[in-house]
Write a protein that holds these residues in place. Structure first.
Motif, PDB file in Angstrom:
ATOM      1  N   ARG A  88       0.813  -1.223   0.000  1.00 23.57           N
ATOM      2  CA  ARG A  88       0.000   0.000   0.000  1.00 23.57           C
ATOM      3  C   ARG A  88       0.842   1.266   0.000  1.00 23.57           C
ATOM      4  O   ARG A  88       0.403   2.306  -0.451  1.00 23.57           O
ATOM      5  CB  ARG A  88      -0.981   0.003   1.169  1.00 23.57           C
ATOM      6  CG  ARG A  88      -0.330   0.121   2.527  1.00 23.57           C
ATOM      7  CD  ARG A  88      -1.345   0.183   3.642  1.00 23.57           C
ATOM      8  NE  ARG A  88      -1.888  -1.133   3.876  1.00 23.57           N
ATOM      9  CZ  ARG A  88      -2.191  -1.625   5.060  1.00 23.57           C
ATOM     10  NH1 ARG A  88      -2.036  -0.895   6.139  1.00 23.57           N
ATOM     11  NH2 ARG A  88      -2.657  -2.836   5.184  1.00 23.57           N
ATOM     12  N   SER A  89       2.076   1.186   0.521  1.00 22.15           N
ATOM     13  CA  SER A  89       2.958   2.356   0.565  1.00 22.15           C
ATOM     14  C   SER A  89       3.794   2.489  -0.709  1.00 22.15           C
ATOM     15  O   SER A  89       4.535   3.453  -0.848  1.00 22.15           O
ATOM     16  CB  SER A  89       3.892   2.251   1.766  1.00 22.15           C
ATOM     17  OG  SER A  89       4.819   1.192   1.561  1.00 22.15           O
ATOM     18  N   GLY A  90       3.677   1.512  -1.590  1.00 21.42           N
ATOM     19  CA  GLY A  90       4.542   1.483  -2.765  1.00 21.42           C
ATOM     20  C   GLY A  90       5.692   0.508  -2.596  1.00 21.42           C
ATOM     21  O   GLY A  90       6.401   0.199  -3.546  1.00 21.42           O
ATOM     22  N   TRP A  91       5.899   0.038  -1.380  1.00 19.30           N
ATOM     23  CA  TRP A  91       6.929  -0.935  -1.058  1.00 19.30           C
ATOM     24  C   TRP A  91       6.279  -2.102  -0.337  1.00 19.30           C
ATOM     25  O   TRP A  91       5.273  -1.943   0.333  1.00 19.30           O
ATOM     26  CB  TRP A  91       8.006  -0.311  -0.156  1.00 19.30           C
ATOM     27  CG  TRP A  91       8.720   0.819  -0.824  1.00 19.30           C
ATOM     28  CD1 TRP A  91       8.402   2.136  -0.756  1.00 19.30           C
ATOM     29  CD2 TRP A  91       9.834   0.715  -1.692  1.00 19.30           C
ATOM     30  NE1 TRP A  91       9.249   2.879  -1.508  1.00 19.30           N
ATOM     31  CE2 TRP A  91      10.160   2.023  -2.109  1.00 19.30           C
ATOM     32  CE3 TRP A  91      10.601  -0.338  -2.165  1.00 19.30           C
ATOM     33  CZ2 TRP A  91      11.204   2.303  -2.965  1.00 19.30           C
ATOM     34  CZ3 TRP A  91      11.656  -0.059  -3.012  1.00 19.30           C
ATOM     35  CH2 TRP A  91      11.947   1.241  -3.405  1.00 19.30           C
ATOM     36  N   ASN A  92       6.870  -3.261  -0.447  1.00 20.71           N
ATOM     37  CA  ASN A  92       6.322  -4.441   0.217  1.00 20.71           C
ATOM     38  C   ASN A  92       6.689  -4.410   1.702  1.00 20.71           C
ATOM     39  O   ASN A  92       7.869  -4.428   2.050  1.00 20.71           O
ATOM     40  CB  ASN A  92       6.865  -5.710  -0.450  1.00 20.71           C
ATOM     41  CG  ASN A  92       6.091  -6.941  -0.056  1.00 20.71           C
ATOM     42  OD1 ASN A  92       4.965  -6.843   0.423  1.00 20.71           O
ATOM     43  ND2 ASN A  92       6.677  -8.100  -0.258  1.00 20.71           N
ATOM     44  N   HIS A  93       5.670  -4.316   2.556  1.00 20.43           N
ATOM     45  CA  HIS A  93       5.882  -4.273   4.002  1.00 20.43           C
ATOM     46  C   HIS A  93       4.960  -5.259   4.687  1.00 20.43           C
ATOM     47  O   HIS A  93       3.936  -5.670   4.130  1.00 20.43           O
ATOM     48  CB  HIS A  93       5.572  -2.870   4.563  1.00 20.43           C
ATOM     49  CG  HIS A  93       6.540  -1.825   4.153  1.00 20.43           C
ATOM     50  ND1 HIS A  93       7.824  -1.760   4.639  1.00 20.43           N
ATOM     51  CD2 HIS A  93       6.407  -0.778   3.298  1.00 20.43           C
ATOM     52  CE1 HIS A  93       8.447  -0.720   4.105  1.00 20.43           C
ATOM     53  NE2 HIS A  93       7.611  -0.110   3.282  1.00 20.43           N
ATOM     54  N   LEU A  94       5.314  -5.617   5.931  1.00 18.85           N
ATOM     55  CA  LEU A  94       4.435  -6.399   6.790  1.00 18.85           C
ATOM     56  C   LEU A  94       3.790  -5.457   7.802  1.00 18.85           C
ATOM     57  O   LEU A  94       4.468  -4.606   8.384  1.00 18.85           O
ATOM     58  CB  LEU A  94       5.225  -7.483   7.540  1.00 18.85           C
ATOM     59  CG  LEU A  94       5.801  -8.598   6.683  1.00 18.85           C
ATOM     60  CD1 LEU A  94       6.656  -9.519   7.549  1.00 18.85           C
ATOM     61  CD2 LEU A  94       4.693  -9.382   6.013  1.00 18.85           C
ATOM     62  N   TYR A  95       2.477  -5.634   7.980  1.00 15.38           N
ATOM     63  CA  TYR A  95       1.724  -4.828   8.938  1.00 15.38           C
ATOM     64  C   TYR A  95       1.169  -5.758  10.004  1.00 15.38           C
ATOM     65  O   TYR A  95       0.609  -6.799   9.683  1.00 15.38           O
ATOM     66  CB  TYR A  95       0.579  -4.082   8.251  1.00 15.38           C
ATOM     67  CG  TYR A  95       1.069  -3.051   7.265  1.00 15.38           C
ATOM     68  CD1 TYR A  95       1.288  -1.737   7.658  1.00 15.38           C
ATOM     69  CD2 TYR A  95       1.330  -3.402   5.937  1.00 15.38           C
ATOM     70  CE1 TYR A  95       1.740  -0.790   6.764  1.00 15.38           C
ATOM     71  CE2 TYR A  95       1.785  -2.469   5.037  1.00 15.38           C
ATOM     72  CZ  TYR A  95       1.993  -1.157   5.449  1.00 15.38           C
ATOM     73  OH  TYR A  95       2.450  -0.229   4.557  1.00 15.38           O
ATOM     74  N   HIS A  96       1.327  -5.363  11.259  1.00 15.60           N
ATOM     75  CA  HIS A  96       0.829  -6.166  12.374  1.00 15.60           C
ATOM     76  C   HIS A  96      -0.559  -5.680  12.767  1.00 15.60           C
ATOM     77  O   HIS A  96      -0.772  -4.491  12.966  1.00 15.60           O
ATOM     78  CB  HIS A  96       1.782  -6.052  13.566  1.00 15.60           C
ATOM     79  CG  HIS A  96       1.295  -6.802  14.760  1.00 15.60           C
ATOM     80  ND1 HIS A  96       0.640  -6.200  15.801  1.00 15.60           N
ATOM     81  CD2 HIS A  96       1.351  -8.128  15.068  1.00 15.60           C
ATOM     82  CE1 HIS A  96       0.323  -7.094  16.701  1.00 15.60           C
ATOM     83  NE2 HIS A  96       0.727  -8.275  16.286  1.00 15.60           N
ATOM     84  N   TYR A  97      -1.505  -6.604  12.861  1.00 18.62           N
ATOM     85  CA  TYR A  97      -2.865  -6.319  13.326  1.00 18.62           C
ATOM     86  C   TYR A  97      -3.165  -7.219  14.511  1.00 18.62           C
ATOM     87  O   TYR A  97      -2.761  -8.382  14.525  1.00 18.62           O
ATOM     88  CB  TYR A  97      -3.894  -6.632  12.231  1.00 18.62           C
ATOM     89  CG  TYR A  97      -3.926  -5.644  11.100  1.00 18.62           C
ATOM     90  CD1 TYR A  97      -4.792  -4.550  11.130  1.00 18.62           C
ATOM     91  CD2 TYR A  97      -3.112  -5.801   9.991  1.00 18.62           C
ATOM     92  CE1 TYR A  97      -4.823  -3.637  10.091  1.00 18.62           C
ATOM     93  CE2 TYR A  97      -3.144  -4.897   8.945  1.00 18.62           C
ATOM     94  CZ  TYR A  97      -3.999  -3.815   9.009  1.00 18.62           C
ATOM     95  OH  TYR A  97      -4.039  -2.915   7.972  1.00 18.62           O
TER      96      TYR A  97
END
Length: 189
Positions: A174-183
């Motif tokens: 979503r930011s333009g880069w591949n990231h991991l988001y913790h939920y």
């Protein structure tokens, strides 16, 4: 025209480290998550088996580009004989429901539903006893949500349950880069 399907891992992809584990069975071993597939609106294509003594033609269901998709519903099957429970995902026409994980105590199932155009994914937690769901979060993209290729090819979901079952990691560009988001399991980042 109706069939049951269970997730599977391609053994070759697994050997190459490109396929995640498939966990259809609940951790307590009492339940199984399965898809019920309705093929009634999908075209049946002939396939010839030439390696038999007499050629045999069977028909396989294949959705055509722009045509109707198979309609998938997710069910929790009780292995002790109680009736199957349908997970309430609303109308699953033109969507791809995907089983992701069981919580370690078997109290909930994590699933997500991707739209046909792959621009939106809704992530839910479902009660296996009632089928009721609660929304955790939604991911949308202007062109597509990046994980769609991984879901189609190799069952890499982009969603991983944390080992203790207290949260999940969501892979996103979503930011333009591949990231991991913790939920957490309330859908909060």
């Amino acid at each position: 025209q109706h069939e049951w399907r269970f997730d599977w891992t391609n053994p070759m992809l697994a050997r190459l480290g490109m396929a995640g584990p498939v966990t259809n069975f609940s951790p307590d071993g009492a339940k199984l998550a399965a898809y019920k597939v309705d093929n009634r609106a999908v075209a049946a294509s002939p396939q010839t088996h030439y390696l038999k003594p007499i050629d045999e033609v069977v028909y396989r269901y294949h959705a055509k580009a722009g045509g109707p998709l198979e309609r998938y519903t997710l069910h929790i099957i009780d292995l002790y004989g109680r009736p199957a429970i349908e997970v309430d995902l609303g109308d699953t026409t033109d969507t791809y429901p995907v089983f992701a994980a069981w919580l370690p105590d078997s109290s909930e199932v994590v699933v997500f539903v991707m739209t046909r155009d792959c621009r939106s994914v809704d992530v839910f937690a479902a009660d296996p006893a009632t089928g009721r769901t609660r929304s955790l979060f939604t991911e949308t993209g202007h062109t597509f949500v990046r994980i769609h290729h991984d879901v189609y090819f190799g069952r890499k979901l982009g969603l991983t349950l944390m080992p203790a079952g207290r949260g999940l990691l969501w892979e996103s560009e979503r930011s333009g880069w591949n990231h991991l988001y913790h939920y957490d399991l309330d859908g909060k980042r």
